[in-house]
Design a protein around this motif. Structure first.
Motif, mmCIF file in Angstrom:
data_model
loop_
_atom_site.group_PDB
_atom_site.id
_atom_site.type_symbol
_atom_site.label_atom_id
_atom_site.label_comp_id
_atom_site.label_asym_id
_atom_site.label_seq_id
_atom_site.Cartn_x
_atom_site.Cartn_y
_atom_site.Cartn_z
ATOM 1 N N GLY A 148 0.788 -1.141 0.093
ATOM 2 C CA GLY A 148 -0.109 -0.172 -0.017
ATOM 3 C C GLY A 148 0.861 1.211 0.153
ATOM 4 O O GLY A 148 2.166 1.130 0.595
ATOM 5 N N GLY B 145 2.033 4.807 1.249
ATOM 6 C CA GLY B 145 2.316 5.535 2.744
ATOM 7 C C GLY B 145 1.909 6.775 2.962
ATOM 8 O O GLY B 145 1.363 7.488 1.799
ATOM 9 N N ASN C 186 -0.596 7.729 5.176
ATOM 10 C CA ASN C 186 -1.923 8.040 5.801
ATOM 11 C C ASN C 186 -1.891 7.412 7.451
ATOM 12 O O ASN C 186 -1.245 6.167 7.488
ATOM 13 C CB ASN C 186 -3.028 7.447 5.026
ATOM 14 C CG ASN C 186 -4.054 8.082 5.331
ATOM 15 O OD1 ASN C 186 -5.060 7.555 6.449
ATOM 16 N ND2 ASN C 186 -5.041 8.909 4.588
ATOM 17 N N GLU D 203 -2.925 3.805 8.037
ATOM 18 C CA GLU D 203 -2.492 2.336 7.621
ATOM 19 C C GLU D 203 -1.872 1.451 8.756
ATOM 20 O O GLU D 203 -1.982 0.381 8.777
ATOM 21 C CB GLU D 203 -1.007 2.931 6.907
ATOM 22 C CG GLU D 203 0.114 3.544 7.843
ATOM 23 C CD GLU D 203 1.084 4.331 7.112
ATOM 24 O OE1 GLU D 203 2.302 4.121 7.607
ATOM 25 O OE2 GLU D 203 0.901 4.800 5.787
ATOM 26 N N ILE E 244 3.446 -1.289 3.837
ATOM 27 C CA ILE E 244 3.330 -0.050 3.389
ATOM 28 C C ILE E 244 4.446 0.590 2.826
ATOM 29 O O ILE E 244 5.489 0.433 3.753
ATOM 30 C CB ILE E 244 2.835 0.857 4.452
ATOM 31 C CG1 ILE E 244 1.398 0.606 5.374
ATOM 32 C CG2 ILE E 244 2.547 2.367 4.075
ATOM 33 C CD1 ILE E 244 0.178 0.252 4.271
ATOM 34 N N SER F 229 0.273 7.285 -0.689
ATOM 35 C CA SER F 229 -1.110 6.953 -1.145
ATOM 36 C C SER F 229 -1.828 7.968 -1.926
ATOM 37 O O SER F 229 -2.808 7.325 -2.766
ATOM 38 C CB SER F 229 -1.817 6.842 0.327
ATOM 39 O OG SER F 229 -1.539 5.627 0.925
ATOM 40 N N SER G 110 -4.319 2.278 -2.381
ATOM 41 C CA SER G 110 -4.235 3.484 -1.585
ATOM 42 C C SER G 110 -4.980 3.766 -0.554
ATOM 43 O O SER G 110 -6.101 2.993 -0.520
ATOM 44 C CB SER G 110 -4.079 4.604 -2.731
ATOM 45 O OG SER G 110 -3.195 4.680 -3.636
ATOM 46 N N ILE G 111 -4.629 4.633 0.565
ATOM 47 C CA ILE G 111 -5.487 5.116 1.508
ATOM 48 C C ILE G 111 -5.718 6.735 1.287
ATOM 49 O O ILE G 111 -4.895 7.478 1.335
ATOM 50 C CB ILE G 111 -4.992 4.920 2.813
ATOM 51 C CG1 ILE G 111 -4.482 3.408 3.068
ATOM 52 C CG2 ILE G 111 -6.265 5.151 4.012
ATOM 53 C CD1 ILE G 111 -3.614 3.070 4.083
#
Length: 457
Positions: free
Chosen positions: A12, A14, A16, A19, A39, A45, A59-60
Motif C-alpha cells: 500500500g 504510505g 496516511n 495504515e 506500506i 497513497s 491507496s488510502i
C-alpha cells in the motif's frame, strides 16, 4: 529486494495514519499467514498513478475520488472508517473547548481577511476571553498532505474568497506570512513553537499534543466540539452505494454535526479486483468493518454505525470471488463424509455439537469484544475528562495566584501610600514647628533674649 519482487506481499502507499489500523486488522483476519500487507514509504497513497501501473496494490485517502476520475483511471474506492479535522490554536491563557469560531470567521482567518486575534469578529464570539492584540500566525500543510483536501473543501464551502482562489479544488495560495509545515510532525512543532498561531490537524494527532482545539459553529449554527457522535451525525443521509459526491460529509446539517468530518477510503485497481491477494486485502477490510470496533477506538478513528457498515460489507462481498477462502468469517466444523461410508448418527451428533460450540464461542468473543470496546471508550472519555479537569484546575490556580498577586500589590501600594502620607505629614509638621520657632525668635525682645541666655549659663 524490492516490494514488487515478492508476489505474496500486498503493498500500500504510505503517508496516511489509517495504515496502522489496516496493518493491525491484518494480524487477526482469516488467512493472514498467506499474505503480508506492507506500506511503502517510497510511494505516497495520494499517487494514484502507482495504482494504475501496479507499483502498489492499494491507496488510502481521506477524500473521495470523483466518479469521473474513478472511471477514467479504472479505480474502485471503498469507505471503511470515519474521521475529522480539528482547528487548533496556540493561545496563552485559553481553555480548550471554550474558544469559539463560526464558519465565516474561520474562513476569513485562513483567507487572510482577519489578521489579528482581537478583531471584532472574534471578540464578539468570545466576550469572556481577553484576546490579545497580536497578529494571527497561520500554520498549514501543502496540497499533498492527506488532510489538505478535507480542510480545502471545507474552507471553499464557507468562504467566497477561498473558493475563488481554488484551481479545481486542488490548490489555494495561503496568506503571504503563513507558515508552510510539510508533514504532521513539522506542523505540530510549528504550532507549538509559534504563540498566537492557528492551524488544523486530523483527530488522530489531537490526543498526543498540548494544542487547543476549539468549538466551531456548524451549519445549523450550534457550537460543537470534535467528537465521535458529531462525526457520525454527519453521515445521517449518506448512501454508501451512491455517488462520490454523496460521500463528502463536510459542513452537513444537523444539530450536533462536526463540520469538518470525512470518510477514509481504500482505493484499488478495478482490473485487479479478482486477483487472490487483492480479494484477500478486501476481506481484511471487511473483517475490520465486522469485528474491529475496538481497533477504531485505539487508533482514534470512528467506526461505522450499523446503517453504514452493513451496506459497506455487502458492497465488498459482492466483489470478492466466492471461492476465496479468505471470505470465511468463522471456521465452523462441518460433517466429514467418508468417501466409502455415509456418516453415522454419532458422527452427525458430534459435528452438530462442534458447530454449536463454535457458534457459542463466537458469541462469547463478540460479547467480550463489545465489553472491551465499552471499557476503551469509557477510559478514553475518563482521560479526556481528566485532561479537562486538570486544565480547569490550572486555570483556577492561575486565576487564584493572579488574584493574590493583585491583592498583595494593592496592599503594598496602600501601605506605601500611607507611609508616604505619614512622612509628608511629619515633614509638614516639622516645617511648621521650625517656622514657628523662627518667628518667635524674631519677635522676642533682644534684651530679654540676652538675659535668658546669660541665666542659662
Amino acid at each position: 529486494m524490492s516490494y514488487q519482487s515478492c508476489a505474496e506481499d500486498i503493498i500500500g502507499g504510505g503517508g496516511n495514519a489509517a495504515e496502522k489500523l489496516i496493518l493491525d486488522w491484518a494480524k487477526f483476519a482469516p488467512g493472514y499467514q498467506k499474505y503480508s500487507i506492507k506500506i511503502s514509504s517510497m510511494y505516497p497513497s495520494t499517487d494514484l498513478g502507482m495504482l494504475q501501473n501496479g507499483k502498489i496494490d492499494f491507496s488510502i485517502l481521506d477524500n473521495p475520488i470523483s466518479d469521473n476520475e474513478l472511471a477514467n483511471k479504472n479505480l474502485l474506492q471503498f469507505p471503511f472508517a470515519l474521521s475529522g479535522v480539528s482547528i487548533v490554536v496556540n493561545l496563552p491563557n485559553a481553555l480548550s473547548g471554550t474558544l469559539k469560531l463560526d464558519s465565516k470567521t474561520i474562513g476569513q482567518i485562513f483567507s487572510g481577511e482577519i489578521t489579528s486575534w482581537d478583531d471584532p469578529a472574534i471578540t464578539a464570539l468570545n466576550p469572556k476571553h481577553d484576546l490579545p492584540n497580536k497578529p494571527i500566525i497561520i500554520v498549514h500543510s501543502d496540497e499533498s498532505s492527506t488532510d489538505y483536501p478535507v480542510i480545502n473543501r471545507y474552507l471553499g464551502n464557507i468562504n467566497g474568497k477561498w473558493k475563488s482562489g481554488d484551481i479545481q479544488g486542488e490548490k489555494r495560495l495561503w496568506p503571504a506570512k503563513a507558515i508552510l509545515a510539510d508533514g504532521f510532525t513539522k506542523r505540530i512543532f510549528a504550532l507549538q513553537h509559534n504563540t498566537y498561531s492557528i492551524g488544523y490537524l486530523p483527530m488522530q494527532y489531537m490526543s498526543q499534543f498540548s494544542l487547543l482545539n476549539i468549538q466551531i459553529a456548524n451549519k445549523d449554527g450550534n457550537f460543537v466540539s470534535l467528537s465521535d457522535t458529531g462525526i457520525i451525525s454527519s453521515t445521517s443521509n449518506v448512501n454508501i452505494n451512491g455517488s462520490a459526491d454523496n460521500l463528502i460529509i463536510s459542513n452537513k446539517s444537523g444539530a450536533n454535526t462536526w463540520p469538518i468530518s470525512n470518510f477514509v477510503f481504500i482505493v484499488v485497481n478495478k482490473k485487479r479486483i479478482k486477483e487472490a491477494k487483492i480479494a484477500h486485502f478486501l476481506e481484511v477490510i471487511n473483517f475490520g468493518l465486522k469485528f474491529a470496533s475496538l481497533k477504531y477506538t485505539l487508533y482514534n478513528y470512528v467506526a461505522f454505525p450499523d446503517q453504514l457498515s452493513s451496506p459497506a460489507i455487502a458492497k465488498i462481498e459482492n466483489l470478492i470471488d466466492p471461492s476465496s477462502t479468505a471470505s470465511k468469517e468463522v471456521k465452523i466444523p462441518a460433517i466429514e463424509v467418508n468417501q466409502e461410508n455415509t456418516p453415522t448418527a454419532e458422527e452427525i451428533r458430534k459435528a452438530a455439537e462442534s458447530r454449536r460450540n463454535a457458534e457459542r464461542q463466537q458469541l462469547l468473543e463478540n460479547k467480550e469484544r463489545e465489553q472491551a470496546i465499552k471499557e476503551a471508550k469509557a477510559a478514553k472519555i475518563a482521560a479526556e475528562e481528566a485532561i479537562k479537569a486538570a486544565k480547569v484546575a490550572k486555570m483556577a490556580a492561575d486565576a487564584l495566584a493572579e488574584k493574590n498577586r493583585l491583592i498583595a500589590k494593592a496592599e503594598k501600594e496602600k501601605a506605601d501610600k500611607e507611609k508616604a502620607e505619614q512622612e509628608r505629614a511629619a515633614k509638614i509638621q516639622a516645617e511648621k514647628e521650625r517656622a514657628l520657632q523662627l518667628r518667635n525668635q524674631k519677635d522676642e525682645d533682644p534684651a530679654e533674649a540676652y538675659r535668658r541666655s546669660m541665666s542659662s549659663q
